[in-house]
Design an enzyme around this catalytic site. Structure first.
Site, short mmCIF file in Angstrom:
data_model
loop_
_atom_site.label_atom_id
_atom_site.label_comp_id
_atom_site.label_asym_id
_atom_site.label_seq_id
_atom_site.Cartn_x
_atom_site.Cartn_y
_atom_site.Cartn_z
N GLY A 34 0.83 -1.19 0.00
CA GLY A 34 0.00 0.00 0.00
C GLY A 34 0.86 1.24 0.00
N GLY A 36 0.67 5.48 1.17
CA GLY A 36 -0.03 6.56 1.84
C GLY A 36 0.47 7.91 1.37
N GLY A 37 0.24 8.93 2.20
CA GLY A 37 0.61 10.28 1.82
C GLY A 37 2.11 10.51 1.74
N ALA A 39 4.54 7.58 2.66
CA ALA A 39 5.32 6.35 2.74
C ALA A 39 4.65 5.23 1.96
CB ALA A 39 5.50 5.92 4.20
N LYS A 56 7.93 -0.26 6.11
CA LYS A 56 7.38 1.07 5.85
C LYS A 56 8.54 1.96 5.45
CE LYS A 56 4.68 4.77 8.03
NZ LYS A 56 3.96 5.17 9.27
N ASP A 147 -5.22 8.23 14.83
CA ASP A 147 -5.64 7.72 13.52
C ASP A 147 -6.14 6.28 13.64
OD1 ASP A 147 -6.19 7.96 10.82
OD2 ASP A 147 -4.17 7.39 10.18
#
Length: 293
Positions: A34, A36-37, A39, A56, A147
């Site tokens: 996946g 993200g913004g 990483a 990550k 989060d």
């Protein structure tokens, strides 16, 4: 005296492009999980320990300023501090070939993925017990997650669920204004206004539980409590009331933190109306203590 740890990046470290099959020291990237913004998360093989891990790796553009490095150091320090069976453990964190790499155990899927398929109430209760325990423990350690959502709970064999992604987390000894970061649909109203507290994490966790047992989340934002008819089927009144209290739009009507929510859950002997599950004596519900927020 506490030791000050800094993340150093050697000036002669050049970061090349990352591709599936690339090797970073003892890790070989096997697939992209996946993005993200800031990483990307990869599945990888630890060639020394011969086990699967998740890596990550922040985008290199994110590493160009000291604030970003401080943010990563905070995330690593928070995860290194937490030791709980329902929180994803940190395995490694360092620069490798110019890339900053944070390594974790590799799970099977996220809770968000799992909730796309039929889920028994018994399994959902098992997950709920672990998730409440994880957030309660984090708050007991003065960590505000900021989060909490289904995507940030990772599933492992034998119905183990672990909380992850502490990128927005903070050590919180007193309320103070921060950016209104979070995930739309799960972020508490006061957190969206830049004033998160432990009650904000309680709200987000309550919405995760609501979705776990109702199949979706209430239309957001809501000024009044949503309809609980879909929850009542099969769930005890005490357990439904716990979810109601967690997602009250007014912060002061919620549990003050995850510790209080955990302790309230520990008093619910039968979460299901048919009493097929008893939580009495569950190790996940050993009493927690923390001063009131």
């Amino acid at each position: 005296m506490a030791v000050s740890l800094k993340i150093f990046r050697s000036s002669d470290q050049e970061s090349g492009p990352l591709r599936i099959g690339s090797r970073l020291d003892k890790y070989r990237l096997t697939r992209r999980l996946g993005e993200g913004g800031f990483a990307t998360v990869y599945a990888a093989t630890d060639l020394v320990e011969d086990r699967k891990v998740a890596l990550k790796i922040p985008d290199n553009r994110y590493l160009q300023n000291s604030q970003s490095l401080d943010d990563m150091q905070r995330e690593v320090r928070i995860m290194a501090k937490l030791d709980h069976p329902a929180i994803l453990p940190l395995k490694d964190a360092r620069f490798i070939d110019g890339h900053f790499v944070i390594a974790f155990p590799l799970g099977e899927e996220t809770l968000a993925d799992r909730m796309t398929r039929r889920l028994s109430r018994a399994t959902a209760i098992d997950y709920a017990v672990q998730m409440i325990s994880a957030v309660g423990y984090a708050h007991e350690q003065m960590v505000l997650h900021r989060d909490i959502k289904p995507d940030n709970f990772v599933l492992f064999p034998n119905q183990v669920v672990q909380l992850t992604d502490f990128g927005l987390a903070r050590f919180e000894s007193r309320p103070h204004d921060v950016s209104g970061s979070g995930t739309l649909g799960y972020i508490a109203p006061e957190q969206a206004m830049g004033k998160p507290t432990y009650r904000s994490d309680v709200f987000s966790l309550g919405l995760v539980l609501y979705r776990l047992f109702a199949g979706d989340v209430p239309e957001y934002p809501f000024d009044r409590l949503p309809n609980f008819n879909r929850l009542r089927k099969g769930l005890s009144k005490d357990f439904v009331d716990l979810i109601k209290k967690a997602i009250d739009p007014t912060p002061n009507r919620r549990f003050r933190d995850g510790v209080a929510m955990h302790n309230a859950m520990s008093k619910i002997k039968f979460p299901l109306t048919d009493r097929s599950i008893s939580l009495t004596g569950s190790n996940a519900y050993a009493p927690m203590t923390r001063r009131a927020a």
